[in-house]
Structures are given as C-alpha cells and as structure tokens.
Design an enzyme around this catalytic site. Structure first.
Site, PDB file in Angstrom:
ATOM      1  N   SER A 192       7.129  -4.272  -1.551  1.00 50.57           N
ATOM      2  CA  SER A 192       6.791  -2.789  -1.878  1.00 50.57           C
ATOM      3  C   SER A 192       5.972  -2.298  -2.612  1.00 50.57           C
ATOM      4  O   SER A 192       6.478  -2.759  -4.379  1.00 50.57           O
ATOM      5  CB  SER A 192       7.842  -2.065  -1.147  1.00 50.57           C
ATOM      6  OG  SER A 192       9.100  -2.181  -2.161  1.00 50.57           O
ATOM      7  N   ASP A 193       5.418  -1.659  -3.416  1.00 51.92           N
ATOM      8  CA  ASP A 193       5.008  -0.712  -4.002  1.00 51.92           C
ATOM      9  C   ASP A 193       6.372  -0.774  -4.585  1.00 51.92           C
ATOM     10  O   ASP A 193       7.020   0.287  -3.045  1.00 51.92           O
ATOM     11  CB  ASP A 193       3.666   0.346  -3.791  1.00 51.92           C
ATOM     12  CG  ASP A 193       2.587   0.720  -5.598  1.00 51.92           C
ATOM     13  OD1 ASP A 193       4.102   0.952  -6.336  1.00 51.92           O
ATOM     14  OD2 ASP A 193       1.753   1.701  -5.605  1.00 51.92           O
ATOM     15  N   TRP A 194       6.409   0.362  -5.709  1.00 53.73           N
ATOM     16  CA  TRP A 194       7.784   0.983  -6.097  1.00 53.73           C
ATOM     17  C   TRP A 194       8.335   2.254  -5.165  1.00 53.73           C
ATOM     18  O   TRP A 194       7.432   3.349  -5.309  1.00 53.73           O
ATOM     19  CB  TRP A 194       7.662   1.144  -7.174  1.00 53.73           C
ATOM     20  CG  TRP A 194       8.369   0.031  -8.533  1.00 53.73           C
ATOM     21  CD1 TRP A 194       9.375  -0.594  -9.092  1.00 53.73           C
ATOM     22  CD2 TRP A 194       7.575  -1.026  -7.702  1.00 53.73           C
ATOM     23  NE1 TRP A 194       9.400  -1.030  -9.722  1.00 53.73           N
ATOM     24  CE2 TRP A 194       8.519  -1.462  -9.405  1.00 53.73           C
ATOM     25  CE3 TRP A 194       6.269  -1.991  -7.658  1.00 53.73           C
ATOM     26  CZ2 TRP A 194       7.998  -3.404  -9.639  1.00 53.73           C
ATOM     27  CZ3 TRP A 194       6.489  -2.976  -7.743  1.00 53.73           C
ATOM     28  CH2 TRP A 194       7.673  -3.995  -8.762  1.00 53.73           C
ATOM     29  N   GLY A 195       8.467   2.130  -4.190  1.00 54.29           N
ATOM     30  CA  GLY A 195       9.280   3.915  -3.210  1.00 54.29           C
ATOM     31  C   GLY A 195       8.482   3.223  -2.243  1.00 54.29           C
ATOM     32  O   GLY A 195       8.517   4.324  -1.467  1.00 54.29           O
ATOM     33  N   ALA A 196       7.797   2.319  -1.747  1.00 50.08           N
ATOM     34  CA  ALA A 196       7.096   2.862  -0.780  1.00 50.08           C
ATOM     35  C   ALA A 196       7.173   1.651   0.836  1.00 50.08           C
ATOM     36  O   ALA A 196       6.913   1.947   1.952  1.00 50.08           O
ATOM     37  CB  ALA A 196       5.655   1.810  -1.106  1.00 50.08           C
TER      38      ALA A 196
END
Length: 753
Positions: A268-272
């Site tokens: 995931s992208d960071w926090g996605a």
C-alpha cells in the site's frame, strides 16, 4: 503455484525461453540497452520462490503476518520497515524516484520528467543504475520508484516525478529505469497503481475509467515495469470505479497478477490500506503498517491473524503474501552476506548511533550534468542567439531562479518551499541536496574564461531595476520557474497541484520588463510541467527559450553546457505546451458535480467522482483529435543544427520460431486473445513485428543529435486517436554525415502497435 487473494491458485506464467529473442535473465544482469530481446525472468523468480518457501516452512502464522505488516511510522530507520524475523533480516523501504530521501551524501538526480525528456534509453538506464547503487550503498532493500502515473492533468502536482503524458514514452522510460535500478541490486517499486492523477482529495476521489482506456493508457507503463522484472508495486490512495485501489480486486488480482503475470508483491501507499479484507483482493503488504501514520493500530497484524483464525481469510493467502515478499528479497540476491545494513536514519539524521554518513555519490554528478543538458529543450532560437560564442562583452541575469537559495538548498523539509534555482519539486519524491549548482555560479565560472562582465538581480518584483540593468547588455538571461508537489505540503496556496499554469513569482512580467529594454533576451525555464508562455513568447526581443525542467544537483553546469554549445540541445518535450490552459482536455477537480466538498458528510464520506470522459485522448492525442494548435507540440525540440530524413522503409519481421503461433493467428484474424495468466505480457505481443529504417543526414554546420519518432495512424474504424507514438530512438551525426535511423528495437513496431 501462487495463490490469489481468495486462496485459489495463480499458475506462474510459463513460456519457453528463446535465445536472442526471449533469453533467461537475472534482474542483476539485464540485457544491454538496445538489445532486440524481451527478457525472461521466469527462472529467476522460480529459484527465488523455492528459497522463500524453504525459509518460511517453519514460520508461524504470526511470523508470516509480521512479514506483511510494516512496523509503523517512525518505528524504524527508514520511511517503511519490515522487522527482522529469524533468519530474515527485515526490509528497509525508502523513497524517492530521484535519489535516497532523508539521507546525506547522496546525489539529487534529475527528476523523472527530465529522464523522459531526454528520449534517450541509455541515459534512462544509467540513471536507474546509479540511483540503485546509492540506495544499496545506504542499505535500502526497496527503492520506492519509479513513479509512472501519466500527466492527465497538466497541473497535476506529482507529474514531474513521472515520465510524461504518453503511455509509450512513459512505459519505455519505466522499463529502462526498473532494469537499471534492479541491476544495482535494489528492488524497484512501480507506483502509484493506478489513476493517481491529481493530489486534491486523493484519498476521497474515484477515477472512473473504462477498460480500454485503462489498458491502453494508464496501465501500460506498469505492464512495461512488470516486463522489466519489477519486484514490487505500490497501490495508490484513490478509488478506481468506486473501489479503493488498495482493495481493488480487478486491478490487483485480475489485471496485475493474472493478466500481467506479476510475481512480486503489492504494497500500500503509506496509510492507503482501507481494510483487513484487502488481503483477499490482492494487497500483500501494508505500509507504513499503521492505519493512519503514528496511530499504533493496524488492519494487518493481530486483526489479520483473527481473520485467518475465524476462517475469513485462508492461511494459504498469508503464505502467498509472505512468499511473494521474501521471494522478491531473494530475487535481488539481498540474502548475500555483503548486502549493506541500513546505515542512515530517515527520521533522526543527527543521531550518530544510527546515521553513519556513508558517502554513496561516487562520480554520479557526471551523469547528472550530462542528463541535465540532454533533457534541456530548445523551444525558440532566432537571430543566432544561441549558442553563446564567448565574445559577449557583458551578460545580465534576472530572476530568483538564477541564483542559490538564501540559506542553502535544503531550507524546506522535502523541498516544500522555494527560493533560488528550482531543481526538483516537493514532497516524498524528493531528496536532500548535498550541493546544488545554480546558473549564477556556473555562468560566472564560465564567464571568467571569456572575460565577460557579469551582472544580476535576484529580485523578481523590482521590474524597473531589472529593465534598467538590461540596457546595453550583450545578452540578458531571464530565469523563471513553476513548482508543485505532494498534497501534504501547501506552497503559496498550491495544495500539491498547481493553481494555474502561469510562471511563479511574476515571471511573465519579469520577462516583459527585460525584453522591453534588451533586444537579445533569452528565457530559461525550470518547471514541473507545462506553462502558458503567450504573454511574451512572440516578443521580438525574446530571441531564445530553453526549457530545463528539473535537472538536479548540477543544474547550473548543465545549463552552461547548452548555453555555450558544449551540448547541442537534443531534449524533446514529454507533454504538450498549449496556448491556453482551456485547450487541455482536463483540469484539476476540486469538488464533485453536485457541488459538495469531498470529506465527511452526513456520517459518511462524500467521494469526488472524476470520469475520464476524454478516454484515449489526453495531451497531444486530444489536440490532434480536436484540431487545436498548441504553442509547442509533444515531442518538439530544436537543435543548433538541422537534419534531413530520407529512404523510409518498413519491413515485416519473420519469426524464426513457432512459439505461440496459434495466438498470433487469432490476432491476425481479428479474434479475441485467450484469457490466461500472463496474457498481456506474452512474448508474441511484444517481440518486434515490423522494422522501420530511414536515413538521417546532418545538413547543418555543427555536430548534433536528433530524436526520430515513429507515430502510427490507425484507420478511423479502430477508434484510436489520430496519431499515436510507437517508437523513438536517438541518433548523433557529424555535419554532412548520414546515419541509419531505426533498424533496431528502438524503431520496431510490436503487435500492440
């Protein structure tokens, strides 16, 4: 066999290796630039999977899940971290697509957009290789790049991290960059998958895209990254057709893992990460691990363990996730005893216990200088304004972009502000400059050789002074710029995306003030993307325009090489520069059609729906289809010399093997291709089908390089844009000399053309 998100199995794509056509390839030993082959990474993946399965055989469920779960924001040395477990030392994940972020003694390479602007595969590859070596030297396992979203919106905040507004150019640049990065031993990460085309409301925006457009445009660069053997892919923040990218079964499982045959892992992208059930729809790793950065909660970890124990997620899926991650580590031979340990601290750079200040720069500045020159586009040149001869008695520089920043090149965290020369945008796609050469410094140094008198003003707004100082100068150089970046930083009201397509700091007025007083005014532009140049581009006293983009740490030296003719301009635009902002097919959307602001409303999220109604017609394709005349077209660039083309020949390539002949026959008959694992990366679709050759003659007086470009014009019945880029190469020719253009894989057409 590897499993899908739901626990059923994906067969590993299996094709027969063919020497000199589809050769067995290790990611650390890729084919040379220009080789007429499609690399076959199947054997390398197979060995890596065997090793991963052996290592994980005795891991507990908890340990396997820990391999998929980041340790949380600021809980490790790197921006992303997987903790050590048994004989597995863990992983360091670090930005950025142009250098090692948050580290010292590194190189600030030219931005991705400049890589594409060279249209030169050898430079693209070498940039990837040198960036990869610096990541490895700092102990990074996974370099978070390249970025390959297309520039659907001319004002898109992160366009400069990517490779332009055409899927073919972006795909070729991504391919070479991935091969270069992994040649150095670092895992590349193709991002952001997919349709992350604006920063405004990126976590609350649904990109609604039809299947054909998705495949032909936005997915194509990712397909090329998979063909380059990329080890990881990062899913994006946005929704796609109403479903978040990081829990989108269609995109991750069906297209990426099934259709493209991707054998690495999806992070995931960071926090996605949006839910625990996202593991079923194809997500393999959650980053940075917490639900929101610093929350100390996670959708994976114990929550995922509970989902397995209650039967919601099969343990075979956890095996698949962990195996993919560990296999990618083996695939890049990072299990070797000599692979460096992480020797920097992204969050505490002053901590002597964890930051060892390892210098990884080597001689990479030479490439940065060369690539900066090669990515400079000559847009206008009249009255013999350029190159400078050295006989100029005096030279004046105007504009803050000419000079150094007021307190050094790293005044703002993640470059989230702007004084002095602009050499990269802002956000997580940046790096700290170890040093930054401004035009002021480089031009002064060169001027001493010629005994030229130099004067300058870095004040963008004292127009009377700038105009008066330009009077009587042999040449006046006006420097203007335009910046953008990621949405977590707002600069001068620009929330990542640009508010408009005009020059910053009143740049247009500065050009006009100087041009009013000097009949040899040369404009130099450092910009993240297209600008509207109409206020002054046809001014008779504006004799030349150089588009330098974001050239990195050697910015000033690169510019001097072009100004004085040490490098004959060969850069070509990777996007269209319009006459009016309204000429582009799309713009940044800040609210939905109902007028509601995305966010919390009535107890739930209001999603901003953005329909890609222009379909295949972005950038130059739109201008062609709508018969709109741009100021400077995609692929445009002048030279200090001239070229003449002749003897065009197009020949069909006969294949010497019978591999997949039934698939080719179905294609030629106009029938649908088979739906199977790796169907879109199958050899028969990508090996050369037609060879295009022609002669290129230098009809001018100086040595120079040109960028031949091949465009396909489909019949109207195909439903394609009027003209579609399908080939390019670079050729360097002495005055009066003729060279063969094409005749290699750089000028061949595949079945997908």
């Amino acid at each position: 066999m590897t499993s899908t998100g739901g626990g059923s199995s994906f067969p590993v794509p299996s094709e027969t290796a063919i020497p000199n056509v589809f050769p067995v390839t290790d990611p650390m030993d890729p084919p040379p630039v220009g080789a007429a082959v499609v690399p076959d990474f199947e054997a390398a993946w197979a060995v890596a999977y065997q090793k991963a399965e052996a290592l994980l055989a005795n891991f507990t469920l908890h340990e396997k899940i820990n391999i998929t779960t980041g340790v949380g924001w600021e809980n490790g040395l790197c921006v992303g971290n997987i903790g050590a477990i048994g004989d597995f030392p863990g992983l360091c994940l670090e930005d950025s697509p142009l250098g090692v972020r948050d580290a010292d003694f590194i190189t600030g390479f030219p931005a991705g957009i400049n890589s594409a602007t060279t249209w030169n595969r050898e430079l693209m590859r070498r940039r990837g290789l040198f960036m990869g070596r610096e990541h490895v030297g700092k102990g990074v396992n996974i370099a978070l790049g390249p970025m390959m979203n297309l520039g659907r919106n001319a004002a898109g905040g992160r366009n400069w991290e990517g490779f332009g507004a055409d899927p073919f150019l972006s795909g070729e640049t991504a391919y070479e960059t991935v091969l270069g990065l992994q040649n150095a031993g670092v895992q590349a990460c193709a991002k952001h998958f997919i349709n992350n085309e604006q920063e405004h409301y990126r976590t609350l925006e649904s990109s609604n895209v039809d299947d054909r457009t998705q495949h032909e445009l936005y997915a194509h660069p990712f397909l090329k990254a998979v063909m380059a053997g990329v080890s990881s892919v990062m899913c994006s923040y946005n929704l796609i057709n109403g479903t978040y990218a990081c829990e989108n079964d269609k995109m991750m499982n069906d297209i990426l893992k099934r259709e493209f045959g991707f054998q690495g892992f999806v992070m995931s992208d960071w926090g996605a990460t949006e839910s625990t059930i996202s593991v079923v729809t194809g997500l393999d790793m959650t980053m940075a691990g917490d639900i929101t950065l610093g929350s100390h909660t996670t959708f994976f970890g114990q929550n995922l363990t509970a989902y397995v124990e209650n039967g919601t997620v099969p343990e075979s899926r956890i095996d698949d996730m962990a195996t993919r991650i560990v296999a990618a580590w083996y695939y890049l031979h990072q299990d070797a005893p000599g692979f460096p340990k992480t020797n920097f601290n992204a969050f505490l750079p002053g901590d002597l216990a964890t930051n060892f200040h390892v210098d990884v720069q080597d001689e990479h500045y030479k490439l940065v200088r060369e690539m900066g020159a090669a990515s400079t586009v000559l847009l206008k040149n009249v009255k013999g304004a350029l190159p400078l001869t050295g006989r100029e008695r005096n030279l004046f520089m105007a504009g803050s972009d000419a000079g150094p920043a007021d307190i050094g090149p790293n005044k703002y965290a993640d470059q989230g502000g702007q004084t002095g020369i602009l050499a990269m945008g802002w956000g997580s796609g940046t790096a700290n400059f170890t040093y930054l050469i401004s035009p002021y410094e480089a031009i002064q140094h060169r001027a001493r050789r010629h005994r030229t008198s130099i004067s300058w003003t870095f004040d963008d707004f004292d127009l009377d002074r700038a105009g008066n100082m330009a009077i009587g100068q042999s040449v006046s150089l006006v420097f203007i710029n335009s910046d953008s970046g990621e949405d977590y930083i707002v600069v001068d009201g620009n929330e990542g995306d640009r508010k408009n397509l005009t020059a910053w700091h009143g740049g247009d007025d500065l050009v006009l003030a100087v041009a009013a007083q000097n009949n040899n005014t040369i404009v130099v532009i450092h910009s993240v993307g297209p600008l509207i140049l109409e206020p002054w581009i046809e001014h008779p006293n504006v004799t030349a325009v150089l588009w330098a983009g974001l050239p990195g740490t050697e910015a000033g030296n690169s510019l001097v090489d072009v100004l004085y003719g040490e490098w004959n301009p060969s850069g070509r635009l990777p996007y269209t520069i319009a006459k009016n902002a309204s000429d582009y097919p799309t713009m940044i959307i800040e609210g939905d059609i109902a007028g509601e602001t995305p966010g919390q409303a009535g107890g739930g999220d209001v999603v901003l729906n953005i329909t890609y109604s222009e379909k295949l017609e972005i950038d130059y394709r739109w201008f062609d289809a709508k018969n709109i005349t741009p100021r400077f077209e995609f692929g445009f660039g002048l030279s200090y010399t001239t070229f003449e083309y002749s003897n065009l020949n197009i020949a069909k390539i006969l294949q010497s093997d019978s591999e997949q002949t039934s698939d080719e026959a179905r294609w030629d008959a106009g029938n649908a291709t088979r739906i199977e694992e790796g169907s879109s990366t199958a050899l028969w679709l990508h090996r050369p089908a037609y060879n295009v050759t022609f002669d290129v003659k230098n009809t001018g007086d100086v040595y120079g390089g040109d960028i031949p470009q091949v465009y396909v014009h489909h019949p109207a019945s195909a439903g394609e844009p009027p003209s579609v880029l399908k080939g390019f190469t670079n050729v360097e020719v002495m005055p009066g000399e003729t060279k063969l253009g094409g005749g290699d894989p750089m000028e061949t057409l595949t079945k997908l053309s």
